[in-house]
Each structure stands twice: as C-alpha cells, then as structure tokens.
Design a protein around this motif. Structure first.
Motif, short mmCIF file in Angstrom:
data_model
loop_
_atom_site.label_atom_id
_atom_site.label_comp_id
_atom_site.label_asym_id
_atom_site.label_seq_id
_atom_site.Cartn_x
_atom_site.Cartn_y
_atom_site.Cartn_z
N LEU A 1 -4.59 8.82 16.45
CA LEU A 1 -4.73 10.24 16.15
C LEU A 1 -4.87 10.47 14.64
O LEU A 1 -5.72 11.25 14.19
CB LEU A 1 -3.53 11.01 16.69
CG LEU A 1 -3.56 12.54 16.48
CD1 LEU A 1 -4.77 13.15 17.15
CD2 LEU A 1 -2.27 13.16 16.99
N MET A 2 -4.06 9.77 13.86
CA MET A 2 -4.14 9.90 12.40
C MET A 2 -5.53 9.50 11.90
O MET A 2 -6.11 10.19 11.04
CB MET A 2 -3.08 9.00 11.75
CG MET A 2 -3.02 9.10 10.24
SD MET A 2 -1.93 7.85 9.51
CE MET A 2 -0.40 8.17 10.39
N SER A 3 -6.08 8.42 12.43
CA SER A 3 -7.40 7.96 12.01
C SER A 3 -8.47 8.97 12.37
O SER A 3 -9.37 9.28 11.55
CB SER A 3 -7.71 6.61 12.66
OG SER A 3 -6.79 5.61 12.26
N VAL B 1 0.84 -1.20 0.00
CA VAL B 1 0.00 0.00 0.00
C VAL B 1 0.87 1.25 0.00
O VAL B 1 0.65 2.19 -0.78
CB VAL B 1 -0.95 0.01 1.21
CG1 VAL B 1 -1.67 1.35 1.32
CG2 VAL B 1 -1.97 -1.12 1.11
N VAL B 2 1.88 1.28 0.86
CA VAL B 2 2.76 2.44 0.97
C VAL B 2 3.51 2.70 -0.32
O VAL B 2 3.72 3.85 -0.73
CB VAL B 2 3.74 2.27 2.15
CG1 VAL B 2 4.81 3.35 2.14
CG2 VAL B 2 2.99 2.29 3.47
N SER B 3 3.91 1.63 -1.02
CA SER B 3 4.65 1.78 -2.27
C SER B 3 3.72 1.93 -3.48
O SER B 3 4.18 1.90 -4.63
CB SER B 3 5.57 0.57 -2.48
OG SER B 3 4.82 -0.64 -2.54
N ASN B 4 2.40 2.06 -3.20
CA ASN B 4 1.40 2.32 -4.23
C ASN B 4 1.28 1.18 -5.24
O ASN B 4 0.94 1.39 -6.40
CB ASN B 4 1.70 3.64 -4.96
CG ASN B 4 0.46 4.25 -5.60
OD1 ASN B 4 -0.65 4.10 -5.08
ND2 ASN B 4 0.63 4.91 -6.73
N LEU C 1 -6.84 -0.97 5.60
CA LEU C 1 -7.84 -0.97 4.54
C LEU C 1 -8.30 0.46 4.21
O LEU C 1 -8.52 0.79 3.04
CB LEU C 1 -9.04 -1.82 4.96
CG LEU C 1 -8.84 -3.33 4.84
CD1 LEU C 1 -9.90 -4.07 5.65
CD2 LEU C 1 -8.88 -3.78 3.39
N SER C 2 -8.42 1.29 5.23
CA SER C 2 -8.81 2.68 4.96
C SER C 2 -7.76 3.38 4.12
O SER C 2 -8.08 4.17 3.22
CB SER C 2 -9.06 3.43 6.27
OG SER C 2 -7.86 3.69 6.97
N ALA C 3 -6.47 3.09 4.40
CA ALA C 3 -5.39 3.69 3.61
C ALA C 3 -5.44 3.20 2.16
O ALA C 3 -5.26 3.98 1.22
CB ALA C 3 -4.04 3.34 4.24
N TYR C 4 -5.73 1.92 1.99
CA TYR C 4 -5.82 1.36 0.64
C TYR C 4 -6.96 2.01 -0.14
O TYR C 4 -6.79 2.47 -1.28
CB TYR C 4 -6.03 -0.15 0.70
CG TYR C 4 -6.42 -0.76 -0.63
CD1 TYR C 4 -5.47 -1.04 -1.60
CD2 TYR C 4 -7.77 -1.04 -0.91
CE1 TYR C 4 -5.84 -1.57 -2.83
CE2 TYR C 4 -8.14 -1.57 -2.13
CZ TYR C 4 -7.17 -1.84 -3.09
OH TYR C 4 -7.54 -2.36 -4.30
#
Length: 343
Positions: free
Chosen positions: A200-202, A134-137, A167-170
């Motif tokens: 906090l991020m969420s 996910v981080v590396s797209n 999953l939210s990031a994806y």
C-alpha cells in the motif's frame, strides 16, 4: 522535484459507465502451459519477471507484443509464451475487435527439497542492515550496503520486491528521482510479494508521483490496483473524491506536458488525458512508440509525433514507449478530455 509530494485520499472505484454498445474485454482460452516454474540450474535461486503489452486481434491472436523485463533473457521467453496463447477476442456490441491487453509473467524456480518462494536468512540479515542505514539517514554507508544486498543476496522475486522497495526509499532520500521511480515501479509490479502495508505504501507513493508528473490517468490506474492488496479495504466515497480532484487538475491544465528519461528494458507508459498528442526524444533513440487502446492500435514509425488526433472510437488508450537507456522524451497533450473515457 520537491521531496514532499501532495498526498491524495484513496479508495475503491465504482464501475465505469459504458457506452451504448457494451465493451467486453478479451479473455484467455488456453495458455498452452506456456508459463511454468523451471527447475533450478546448478542450485541458482535467481528469478526474473516480465510484463507484456499486446493486442488481441479479432481472431483471438496476440499481436504487437512489447515486453519489459528484469533481464534480457526473459524478454524472449515472454514473447514465446505469448505466441502459444489463444484468446476469445474483445467485443464491442456484436463485433469482434482488436483490443489492448497486458500480461505480467513471473519466471519462478522450483527445487526438489525446498521452496524458493520466501526470503533467505542471509538476505534478511543484509536487508535489515541496509534498511537500518537508510532509516537512520546514513546514506554514504547505505549505498555500498544496498549494492551488496542486490548484487550478492537478491535472488528470487520476493527478495527482488523487498530490495526494490528499499532502493526506492534510498533514492527518495538522496533525491535521485529517475532511480526512485525506476525502483518504485518494480516494487509496485511485485507488490503481491510484499507485506500489505509495504504494498500500500508503494502504491500510494507511486500514485502521488504520477499526480506530480501530471500523469493523471496513470494515477487513477494505480489507485484501482490497490484493490489487489490483501486485507486492504478502501471506500467508494474516497475514490469518487479522488476522481473529482484529478478531473479538476485536468480542467486546470488544458495543455499537459510530461518529461521522462527511459531506462533499459523498461516501458514508459502514459494513459491519455486529452485527445491530441505529441512526442519527441533527445540524447538517444526510440525503438517503439505505440498507442494501445480498447479498440485500436497505432504504431508511430515516423518521429517525432506531432499533433496526432486520437480517435474517440479507440476508447481508453495509453502510449507505450521504449528506447535507448537515458533517452530524454518530451510528451505533450491537449484538446478534448479523455480522462476515464471507456467504451
């Protein structure tokens, strides 16, 4: 929806101003031992959660329960757990009143030989790999990795919290906003199981989404929830500034419209910003549409709702909606401002 959401400064809230007759919320007297960890059956580590909206009537009895949950079975368990709880009812001045309350429930499991609280080494392995994708797209490769993580390796609530966050990031990256919100809300619901930074991020992400959706009261409530995050201190000055920004947005929008798509076993909530509300649905049906308020409850049995005037005496209110998965709802509010209205 644009990928770049408007970021707003956050902080702590000073105490709300009460009306002349002081409001005292309902307080649980006895939970009846209703929510306890269960023994694991056949070695299963799978855990579930539920979240209940309900009213405490003037006799201290919980009524009008509406349950969202991570699966069907916890819905029934949550309702059973609620029925054996007793309360000291809310009071407005000298009078006992019917008042809204909420109850998060965790259906944890226990083992004789080890704890079920933390993530397993197997989960960590598959989580790290899915996160890397996910981080590396690498979204094409990330989807099957996430499916495997959720279906095969996510068991307890801690693992569920981390899976929901990832999953939210994806779904943010692939711009599937319905799924993004679905998983982001679960991550926030289970925020106490995340690291303080991820929690906090969420919450910041959810708050920004709610501002974008013009759910200003919801955004304010999400901000207040940040006080629950361990080791995170936020100033009163920034919350004052944030509150003023929200009020400006409400003043600039005399008519507020919100559209949403319902999800299975989930409740859509909207904290009222204005006094006159309307709601309709398309491509599905609604099972519950109800106002939960500090000093009142209103269930709408005839739909659509058209220009219902919410009494000021109800105090702070939110609308709770459940229905068939993928039902499209359209909400509209206008009239007198109710933002931060509190008895």
């Amino acid at each position: 929806m644009k990928k770049a959401l408007f970021c707003l400064i956050t902080g702590l809230l000073s105490s709300p101003t009460f009306a002349n007759a002081q409001f005292v919320p309902a307080k649980v007297i006895e939970d009846g031992g209703s929510i306890r960890p269960s023994e694991a059956i056949e070695g299963s580590r799978r855990e579930h959660w539920a979240f209940v909206d309900y009213m405490v009537d003037p006799n201290g009895k919980p009524v009008h329960a509406l349950v969202e949950a991570s699966a069907t079975k916890p819905v029934h368990r949550a309702k059973s757990a609620l029925t054996i709880r007793t309360y000291q009812p809310a009071r407005l001045g000298e009078n006992a009143i019917s008042s809204a309350s909420q109850l998060p429930i965790r259906f944890n499991k226990v083992f004789e030989q080890y704890s079920n609280d933390n993530v397993s080494t197997v989960f960590s392995k598959y989580f790290d790999e899915a996160k890397r994708l996910v981080v590396s797209n690498q979204m094409t490769e990330a989807k099957p990795a996430l499916d495997s993580l959720v279906e095969d390796h996510t068991k307890n609530l801690t693992e569920r919290a981390y899976s929901a966050w990832l999953l939210s990031a994806y779904f943010y990256n692939v711009q599937d906003w319905h799924q993004y919100e679905y998983h982001l809300r679960e991550a926030v619901h289970l925020h106490h199981l995340l690291t303080p930074d991820l929690a906090l991020m969420s919450m910041q992400s959810l708050m920004n989404l709610e501002v974008y959706q013009k759910q200003y009261g919801n955004a304010f409530a999400t901000l207040l929830k940040m006080r629950e995050i361990k080791n995170k201190q936020l100033s009163k000055q920034t919350i004052t500034e944030f509150s003023a920004q929200l009020q400006e947005q409400i003043d600039a929008n005399p008519v507020i419209t919100v559209t949403a798509k319902l999800a299975e076993l989930r409740t859509w909530r909207h904290t009222l910003n204005r006094s006159t509300i309307s709601l309709s649905a398309e491509n599905g049906s609604l099972s519950t549409v109800a106002l939960y308020c500090q000093n009142g409850y209103q269930r709408f049995n005839e739909l659509p709702v058209k220009n219902y005037q919410v009494p000021e005496a109800y105090g702070s209110c939110y609308l709770a909606v459940q229905g068939d998965a993928d039902t499209q709802i359209s909400y509209r509010e206008e009239g007198e401002a109710r933002f931060r209205l509190y008895l």
